[in-house]
Design an enzyme around this catalytic site. Structure first.
Site, PDB file in Angstrom:
ATOM      1  N   ARG A 146      -5.691   2.738   8.311  1.00  0.00           N
ATOM      2  CA  ARG A 146      -4.509   3.589   8.375  1.00  0.00           C
ATOM      3  C   ARG A 146      -4.842   4.805   9.245  1.00  0.00           C
ATOM      4  O   ARG A 146      -6.000   5.183   9.407  1.00  0.00           O
ATOM      5  CB  ARG A 146      -4.095   4.068   6.986  1.00  0.00           C
ATOM      6  CG  ARG A 146      -3.696   2.965   6.017  1.00  0.00           C
ATOM      7  CD  ARG A 146      -3.288   3.586   4.679  1.00  0.00           C
ATOM      8  NE  ARG A 146      -2.809   2.594   3.719  1.00  0.00           N
ATOM      9  CZ  ARG A 146      -3.572   2.018   2.791  1.00  0.00           C
ATOM     10  NH1 ARG A 146      -4.857   2.343   2.705  1.00  0.00           N
ATOM     11  NH2 ARG A 146      -3.064   1.129   1.960  1.00  0.00           N
ATOM     12  N   LYS A 170      -5.108   5.152   0.064  1.00  0.00           N
ATOM     13  CA  LYS A 170      -4.098   5.626  -0.878  1.00  0.00           C
ATOM     14  C   LYS A 170      -4.630   5.543  -2.306  1.00  0.00           C
ATOM     15  O   LYS A 170      -5.386   4.648  -2.650  1.00  0.00           O
ATOM     16  CB  LYS A 170      -2.822   4.791  -0.744  1.00  0.00           C
ATOM     17  CG  LYS A 170      -2.095   5.020   0.582  1.00  0.00           C
ATOM     18  CD  LYS A 170      -0.793   4.237   0.628  1.00  0.00           C
ATOM     19  CE  LYS A 170      -0.034   4.503   1.921  1.00  0.00           C
ATOM     20  NZ  LYS A 170       1.240   3.750   1.981  1.00  0.00           N
ATOM     21  N   HIS A 237      -0.040   2.175  13.459  1.00  0.00           N
ATOM     22  CA  HIS A 237       0.284   1.091  12.538  1.00  0.00           C
ATOM     23  C   HIS A 237       0.524  -0.230  13.266  1.00  0.00           C
ATOM     24  O   HIS A 237       0.381  -1.297  12.666  1.00  0.00           O
ATOM     25  CB  HIS A 237       1.494   1.469  11.678  1.00  0.00           C
ATOM     26  CG  HIS A 237       1.130   1.711  10.248  1.00  0.00           C
ATOM     27  ND1 HIS A 237       0.218   2.662   9.869  1.00  0.00           N
ATOM     28  CD2 HIS A 237       1.524   1.101   9.100  1.00  0.00           C
ATOM     29  CE1 HIS A 237       0.083   2.628   8.558  1.00  0.00           C
ATOM     30  NE2 HIS A 237       0.856   1.684   8.062  1.00  0.00           N
ATOM     31  N   ARG A 240      -2.812  -1.744  13.257  1.00  0.00           N
ATOM     32  CA  ARG A 240      -3.129  -2.195  11.895  1.00  0.00           C
ATOM     33  C   ARG A 240      -2.358  -3.471  11.574  1.00  0.00           C
ATOM     34  O   ARG A 240      -2.918  -4.424  11.019  1.00  0.00           O
ATOM     35  CB  ARG A 240      -2.782  -1.081  10.904  1.00  0.00           C
ATOM     36  CG  ARG A 240      -2.938  -1.450   9.428  1.00  0.00           C
ATOM     37  CD  ARG A 240      -2.770  -0.183   8.593  1.00  0.00           C
ATOM     38  NE  ARG A 240      -2.399  -0.438   7.222  1.00  0.00           N
ATOM     39  CZ  ARG A 240      -3.242  -0.657   6.210  1.00  0.00           C
ATOM     40  NH1 ARG A 240      -4.546  -0.694   6.450  1.00  0.00           N
ATOM     41  NH2 ARG A 240      -2.814  -0.855   4.988  1.00  0.00           N
ATOM     42  N   HIS A 263      -4.182  -2.890   0.108  1.00  0.00           N
ATOM     43  CA  HIS A 263      -2.900  -2.948  -0.596  1.00  0.00           C
ATOM     44  C   HIS A 263      -3.136  -3.138  -2.089  1.00  0.00           C
ATOM     45  O   HIS A 263      -3.862  -4.048  -2.498  1.00  0.00           O
ATOM     46  CB  HIS A 263      -2.053  -4.111  -0.076  1.00  0.00           C
ATOM     47  CG  HIS A 263      -1.493  -3.881   1.285  1.00  0.00           C
ATOM     48  ND1 HIS A 263      -1.042  -4.900   2.099  1.00  0.00           N
ATOM     49  CD2 HIS A 263      -1.297  -2.736   1.995  1.00  0.00           C
ATOM     50  CE1 HIS A 263      -0.607  -4.399   3.229  1.00  0.00           C
ATOM     51  NE2 HIS A 263      -0.748  -3.097   3.191  1.00  0.00           N
ATOM     52  N   TYR A 272       3.202 -10.315   5.940  1.00  0.00           N
ATOM     53  CA  TYR A 272       2.513 -10.902   7.086  1.00  0.00           C
ATOM     54  C   TYR A 272       2.610 -12.425   7.098  1.00  0.00           C
ATOM     55  O   TYR A 272       2.393 -13.039   8.132  1.00  0.00           O
ATOM     56  CB  TYR A 272       1.046 -10.443   7.108  1.00  0.00           C
ATOM     57  CG  TYR A 272       0.940  -8.958   7.326  1.00  0.00           C
ATOM     58  CD1 TYR A 272       1.196  -8.401   8.573  1.00  0.00           C
ATOM     59  CD2 TYR A 272       0.637  -8.103   6.278  1.00  0.00           C
ATOM     60  CE1 TYR A 272       1.136  -7.042   8.777  1.00  0.00           C
ATOM     61  CE2 TYR A 272       0.569  -6.739   6.469  1.00  0.00           C
ATOM     62  CZ  TYR A 272       0.820  -6.213   7.715  1.00  0.00           C
ATOM     63  OH  TYR A 272       0.774  -4.859   7.906  1.00  0.00           O
TER      64      TYR A 272
END
Length: 299
Positions: A146, A170, A237, A240, A263, A272
């Protein structure tokens, strides 16, 4: 109602220390709700009920407001009513239990492998900016970082001997990621020049004055590289997303891609699989002798 709304915005600015950008967005949303109340001849915030708010949100959606924008609007309304209830000015929240209409989930934009190679495989000048920008792009694509993770990267998180990078993502969760050979070469070339630039902290990526390179600066450098090398917009992004899409195309291992991206929920990674299907469908259309799904039918 106007005075109470103004008081709430002052509270957000002074006590919550909300950013100006977010505060202005909340104020625009709440001004729309205020205008709706006036149209309905409501004279107080306590007069707005869930059905009226639901109808307003539905109308906004019909007029083209995205689900994301409406989710922000509802968040602003909930915050306002939390404040009003705490101040004893109201005793309900018309947004409680309301969700924005579901919109189509947009697929993330990616580069195909040829365009990625076009971006990364060109000649690189042996100077500070060129080597740094090349290392940034290679690391984004190699490890799927990220923007915040790459900008916050320090030297002690990078192990080029073993080809590993440790990032904090995150939820303050740490993960260790592989760094590919091309990215390692680019980073080694960059770190040699970085050491000569009088660095003022331990950041992997610094500006010409030796300070950590900020997220906005990284975005602008990638944008310039995309326009120069590809003739299109390029953002962190996108690299990514390309990393994830290309890895899934080759491996078909959704769980591994989930771990690499950091994630928490595999449903986030599953988008994806749609990108992968698009790739497979394109191959099918162009290669299968009886496909012709998008062509003209025989007379």
């Amino acid at each position: 109602m106007e005075e109470q709304l103004e008081a709430y915005c002052t509270h957000l600015r002074s006590e919550r220390q909300m950013s100006l950008h977010t505060l202005l967005a909340y104020r625009r949303d709440l001004d729309k709700v205020l205008a709706h109340c006036r149209q309905q001849q409501l004279t107080s915030w306590s007069a707005l009920d869930p059905q009226q708010l639901r109808s307003f949100v539905a109308r906004q959606h019909q007029q083209g407001q995205s689900s994301r924008s409406l989710a922000r609007l509802l968040s602003a309304v909930r915050g306002l009513y939390l404040y009003l209830n705490r101040e004893g000015l109201c005793q309900h929240d018309p947004a409680a239990g309301l969700s924005p209409p579901k919109g189509e989930r947009r697929l993330p934009k990616t580069l195909d492998t040829d365009r990625t190679a076009q971006l990364l495989d060109g000649a690189v000048e042996d100077d500070f900016l060129a080597r740094r920008d090349q290392a940034i792009m290679e690391l984004f694509y190699s490890s799927g970082l990220r923007l915040s993770e790459l900008a916050g990267l320090d030297l002690d998180q990078l192990d080029l001997d073993d080809g590993l990078v440790q990032v904090t993502g995150k939820g303050n969760k740490t993960r260790v990621l592989p760094v590919g050979s091309k990215a390692r070469q680019a980073l080694q070339a960059w770190l040699h020049l970085r050491a000569l630039a009088n660095p003022r902290d331990e950041a992997v990526f610094i500006g010409q004055h030796g300070k950590r390179l900020g997220q906005r600066s990284i975005q602008l450098r990638l944008k310039a590289a995309g326009e120069r090398e590809l003739g299109q917009n390029l953002h962190p992004h996108m690299l990514r997303h390309s990393f994830a899409s290309h890895l899934l195309e080759s491996s078909q291992d959704l769980r591994a891609v989930q771990e690499l991206l950091g994630h928490a929920d595999i449903s986030t990674t599953q988008i994806y699989t749609h990108l992968d299907f698009q790739h497979l469908a394109t191959v099918y259309d162009s290669a299968h002798p009886r496909a012709r799904r998008k062509g003209k039918t025989d007379d």
